[in-house]
Design an enzyme around this catalytic site. Structure first.
Site, PDB file in Angstrom:
ATOM      1  N   GLY A  81       4.631   3.690 -18.856  1.00 48.04           N
ATOM      2  CA  GLY A  81       4.404   2.463 -17.735  1.00 48.04           C
ATOM      3  C   GLY A  81       3.632   2.010 -16.600  1.00 48.04           C
TER       4      GLY A  81
ATOM      5  N   LYS B 158      -6.609  -2.225  -1.739  1.00 43.81           N
ATOM      6  CA  LYS B 158      -5.508  -1.371  -0.504  1.00 43.81           C
ATOM      7  C   LYS B 158      -6.576  -0.371   0.484  1.00 43.81           C
ATOM      8  CE  LYS B 158      -2.450  -0.201  -4.668  1.00 43.81           C
ATOM      9  NZ  LYS B 158      -1.655   0.865  -5.159  1.00 43.81           N
TER      10      LYS B 158
ATOM     11  N   VAL C 266       0.885  -1.360  -0.354  1.00 46.72           N
ATOM     12  CA  VAL C 266      -0.560   0.159   0.030  1.00 46.72           C
ATOM     13  C   VAL C 266       0.669   1.267  -0.101  1.00 46.72           C
ATOM     14  CG1 VAL C 266      -2.192   0.928   0.927  1.00 46.72           C
ATOM     15  CG2 VAL C 266      -1.361  -1.197   1.379  1.00 46.72           C
TER      16      VAL C 266
END
Lengths: 356, 356
Positions: free
Chosen positions: A172, A190, A117
């Site tokens: 990316g 998360k 996270v």
């Protein structure tokens, strides 16, 4: 000296190898990946999970495979074989945290997941300390670099959504299919992990409502800008007397709020407690260096015997989404502000946004 | 169960007592303060330092006295008597950190000082972990709530300096004589502590140049606002190949920088490293609850045996202030922008401000 086996030699795995190679505390002794990686890895490459797991020389397994099925097998076997496990994999952690923590306790090893996270931001540590002396009221997090990058490009540079997604893919930051990021599914996982650590409860991802940014368009952005606000996709976790609420939802945020300055691939989290009044952490949320940094934080704590004060996760609970507040509901060409909407009202709209 | 003795029952001491009283891990057994506090403290009050230090029941001493002379005596005696010490006192930590850490090592106890910098923000921990795997390039911190409160009121609300100081005093954020805060002396001490942890070197406070905000006026603020910037008083620490630089100085910051959103009595720190790219932490920098929270963070780690990975502080070094960059120099009614000024040029101006 801590002997490390690395599972997965993608972007993050490479970053971990770099940091291990320059640190005298650690020694990388094997890497699990496909046969094709032999050129890069030479004799470090081992293509059998069991060969690594049964290697008595391995002290710690670093799992950077992603996904759940293979990772689950690797992590469970590693813990049961007395290896410490460090993972950056939010999917498997959000599903199996309870089991992983209890296996780690049973086999007296460490299970660490700082990297799962908020990228390199130290988050699991402050939360796991704070919950022991403070009452945590709320956690608000911008926890997905992809969606935040796209929102930034659309709002600050006037890009349209398609171009912003293309740019995120080029850099990316976004997958070929960015749906899981845009729809908030990544932030469901998360949010689940953060909520579990604080509440010590097991939560099903499927129970967490999420409203994403797939349908955002320039008209919506113009409207929010006119109000002097910025749209951010936020995981909002509230610890209340009558239950735990987690909602993933776009927020319209004022410029004075530190969360409004979190741009591009950055992540940020605001933790509000009774004694610890709003604390905000901001840092790069994804990518090679931030994630590798978070993994090294865990490795160093394992090597220096600095345990996290985790507590066992007990029973499972159902989250009770708190939808109080004012929301803007966009539907076709109409815009409506609604106080304390029903879940159905929110789901029926094309795009929703909570006013902060 | 950890038995605590508290030294100093002022604002912070009271907050610590509240948090200890509601935490089953800790038990407050004595409080050192003046005789006048007997009404509030009853039999907890002990007015002799030695009586507490020699009490075999005391596991941990929490020092909230402030200042250096009495604190130094208490901390040294406590460590030598095998007590853990937790302190919020930046003055004594910045002067004696080397000695305190080596006494703690010699007597096998903990010396903890999370509360000495940045209020409740967990700072000492991430820094002490990060320096073990990353190369830290720079730390920029807004570390003084008083000066930040005054700057906020002057810039956001158009208050004049005198009224802003009065309001800060009313709210308990500023001392009767706020010179140490306005001149940056408080941030010298905090900068020293952060730089020492990372560099593992001893630094003299007197060597750290500081340019404060005592001479700020509405004309200067207007000029900076016109440039679209905000003035913040910043501790800037650079870890460079040719030496360690620490300078305390007003910065003109752009609105996109998270540091610009740190308002009123809040503190914030930005840490930039090779792998851990800018991480920013924001939280309340002073006052009862934030400081008491930081002390509890330390107490919990002591109780749960979660040591910090400190390293011994070795030799003393002289800081080499890095004055590269563009500075605005205000002198009487003139304003001059200077690139890479000399120290003398900066000292000769009435007010200086680094352009970010």
């Amino acid at each position: 000296m801590n002997n490390i086996a690395l599972f997965g030699y993608g972007t993050v795995g490479k970053g971990v190898r770099e940091l291990i190679d320059r640190n005298p505390l650690f020694h990388l002794i094997s890497v699990f990946d496909r046969k094709e990686k032999e050129k890069e890895l030479g004799s470090l490459l081992i293509t059998s999970i069991d060969e690594i797991i049964n290697d008595k020389e391995v002290d710690t397994v670093v799992e950077c495979l992603g996904g759940d099925s293979l990772s689950y097998e690797v992590i469970k076997k590693a813990l049961k074989n007395g290896k410490n496990v460090v993972t950056s994999n939010k999917e498997t952690v959000s599903i199996h945290l309870k089991e992983y923590l209890s296996l780690a306790e049973e086999y007296r090893v460490s299970f660490e997941f700082e990297a799962s996270v908020g990228g390199g931001i130290p988050l699991i540590y402050p939360l796991s300390i704070q919950k022991d002396f403070d009452e945590i009221y709320e956690i608000k997090g911008i926890l997905n670099g992809t969606s935040n990058f796209i929102l930034t490009k659309m709002q600050d540079d006037g890009m349209n959504k398609e171009d912003a997604i293309l740019l995120a893919q080029e850099k990316g930051f976004a997958e070929k299919d960015p749906t899981a990021d845009l729809e908030g599914l990544d932030m469901v996982r998360k949010g689940n992990i953060l909520a579990s650590i604080v509440s010590k409860k097991e939560i099903d991802n499927i129970d967490i409502p999420h409203f994403g940014i797939s349908n955002i368009n320039p008209q919506i952005i113009k409207e929010i800008l006119r109000l002097g606000k910025t749209i951010k996709l936020v995981t909002d976790i509230k610890f209340q007397n009558d239950g735990l609420s987690i909602v993933i939802c776009p927020f319209a945020i004022s410029p004075e709020n530190p969360l409004s300055t979190i741009k591009n691939e950055y992540n940020g989290v605001m933790i509000d407690g009774e004694y610890q009044e709003p604390l905000t952490f901001i840092g790069k949320g994804a990518g090679k260096n931030p994630t590798a940094s978070a993994i090294l934080q865990d490795l160093i704590r394992i090597e220096k015997k600095i345990p996290y004060p985790y507590q066992k996760i007990t029973e499972k609970i159902k989250v009770k989404p708190d939808l109080k507040g004012t929301y803007l509901l966009f539907k076709a060409d109409t815009l409506k502000a609604v106080n304390n909407p029903t879940f159905k009202q929110l789901k029926d709209a094309d795009f929703i946004c909570k006013m902060e």
